[in-house]
Design an enzyme around this catalytic site. Structure first.
Site, PDB file in Angstrom:
ATOM      1  N   GLU A   1       0.470  -1.478  -0.065  1.00  0.00           N
ATOM      2  CA  GLU A   1      -0.026   0.067   0.032  1.00  0.00           C
ATOM      3  C   GLU A   1       0.408   1.210   0.014  1.00  0.00           C
ATOM      4  OE1 GLU A   1      -3.116  -0.035   3.261  1.00  0.00           O
ATOM      5  OE2 GLU A   1      -4.219  -2.071   2.057  1.00  0.00           O
TER       6      GLU A   1
ATOM      7  N   HIS B   1     -10.564   1.751  -0.414  1.00  0.00           N
ATOM      8  CA  HIS B   1     -10.810   0.642   0.935  1.00  0.00           C
ATOM      9  C   HIS B   1     -12.424   0.717   1.336  1.00  0.00           C
ATOM     10  CE1 HIS B   1      -6.493   1.947   2.510  1.00  0.00           C
ATOM     11  NE2 HIS B   1      -7.146   0.461   3.347  1.00  0.00           N
TER      12      HIS B   1
END
Length: 309
Positions: free
Chosen positions: A155, A188
Site C-alpha cells: 500500500e 478501502h
C-alpha cells in the site's frame, strides 16, 4: 500574452494525466484483490495467499505507471525512478528510526494502556520478542503477515511511493499530502462489498463503519504522505503503517473505564503534545540527505526552498 493560456492548459493537462494515472493504479490494486473467485471470507488463509500474489504483482509493476506518467507528461528529472519512489541509501538510518519513533510518541497513551493491561513483565516480554519460535509463528500466520508486512509494504509502495511523485508537480507538496490519501481512503471502500456479501452487520452499520474507516485511513494516509515527502524514503511510511496496523485505532472508550484512567489519559495528552512539538524537527529534510522529490519542483519556488533547503 499568449503564454499564460498555454501555461494554464499545460498545467491542466499535467494534472489530468497525473490523476488518471493515480486512478488507474488504485483501480489496478483494488481490482487485483477480486480476480480470484471464492465463496470464502477475506480472512481465510487460502484467500489471503491468493491476494498476496495479486497485490505483489501489481506493486512490482507500479514503477511502470510512474514511467508511463513521465513519458506522457515529458517531465525530466535527474533522479532515477526507484530513487523518486524512496528506494535509496542516503539517510536511511534516520529514515528508519525517527518516523517510527515519532509515531510511537503519538501513540504513547495506547502503548501505556497496553503495557498496564499486559500480564507479562518486562523480562517476559523481551524473552518472547527474541524467541525465534515467536517470529516463526507470526510469519506462518497469514493474517499477521497480511496486516504487518504485505499490506504496509504494497500500500505504501502504490499509494505513496508511486502516486506522490505524480501528484507533486501538479498540486505542490502540501496539496499532494492531502490529495493522495483520497485515493487510499476510497480504495478501502471495497471492504463494504465483502461485508454486505457475508452480511456482517446491517446496511447502515456497514456504511457507517466504511465512512469512519475512510476518514481514519485518509488522515493516516496524509501523515505517511507527509513523512514520505519530508524524508524522501519509503521505509519510514512502511514501518509506521505496520505499527499502526498492530496498535489499531486508540481504545479511547476503554480507557475511560480503566481503573488507572487518569494516568493513561495523561500519557494520551502528553503523546499528542509531544508529537506536534516534534513533528517538524524529527522530519527535517536536512536529516535525510538529498530529497529526490525536490527534482520535480521548480527551482526558486517557495515549495522548493521549504522542502529542499
Amino acid at each position: 500574452m499568449s503564454e499564460a493560456p498555454e501555461a494554464g492548459s499545460a498545467a491542466s493537462g499535467l494534472c489530468a494525466v497525473s490523476v488518471l494515472c493515480c486512478l488507474a493504479l488504485a483501480c489496478s490494486y483494488v481490482g487485483s484483490l477480486y480476480v480470484w473467485k471464492s465463496e470464502l471470507s477475506r480472512d481465510h488463509p487460502a484467500v489471503i495467499k491468493r491476494r498476496f500474489t495479486s497485490v505483489l504483482i501489481v506493486s512490482s509493476l507500479s514503477p511502470v505507471f510512474l514511467c508511463v506518467w513521465r513519458e506522457l507528461t515529458g517531465i525530466k528529472t535527474d533522479a532515477a525512478i526507484l530513487s523518486l519512489m524512496g528506494f535509496r541509501l542516503d539517510g536511511i538510518l534516520t529514515a528508519t528510526i525517527l518516523p517510527l519513533l515519532l509515531t510511537m510518541i503519538l501513540f504513547l497513551g495506547p502503548l501505556v494502556q497496553l503495557s498496564v493491561d499486559c500480564p507479562w513483565g518486562l523480562l517476559d516480554g523481551l524473552k518472547v520478542t527474541f524467541d525465534p519460535r515467536f517470529w516463526r509463528l507470526c510469519f506462518t500466520d497469514m493474517r499477521w503477515l497480511r496486516n504487518q508486512v504485505i499490506a504496509p509494504l504494497t500500500e505504501e509502495l502504490v499509494f505513496r511511493a508511486c502516486m506522490l511523485p505524480m501528484l507533486v508537480p501538479c498540486t505542490s507538496p502540501g496539496r499532494a499530502i492531502f490529495t493522495c490519501p483520497l485515493f487510499f481512503g476510497i480504495a478501502h471502500f471495497h471492504h463494504v462489498i465483502e461485508q454486505l456479501r457475508f452480511r456482517q452487520g446491517t446496511v447502515l452499520s456497514i456504511f457507517l463503519s466504511a465512512a469512519f474507516q475512510f476518514s481514519y485511513t485518509a488522515v493516516f494516509g496524509a501523515y505517511t504522505a507527509f513523512i514520505f515527502i519530508r524524508t524522501g524514503h519509503i521505509i519510514g511510511p512502511v514501518l509506521c503503517h505496520s505499527f499502526c496496523n498492530y496498535i489499531g485505532f486508540p481504545a479511547i472508550f476503554t480507557a475511560l473505564e480503566h481503573p488507572q484512567r487518569a494516568t493513561i489519559f495523561f500519557f494520551y495528552i502528553l503523546g499528542v503534545v509531544l508529537f506536534f512539538l516534534l513533528l517538524y524537527p524529527m522530519t527535517d529534510p536536512s536529516l535525510y540527505g538529498d530529497i529526490p522529490i525536490c527534482y520535480l519542483l521548480e527551482k526558486g519556488s517557495r515549495d522548493h526552498r521549504s522542502l529542499c533547503l
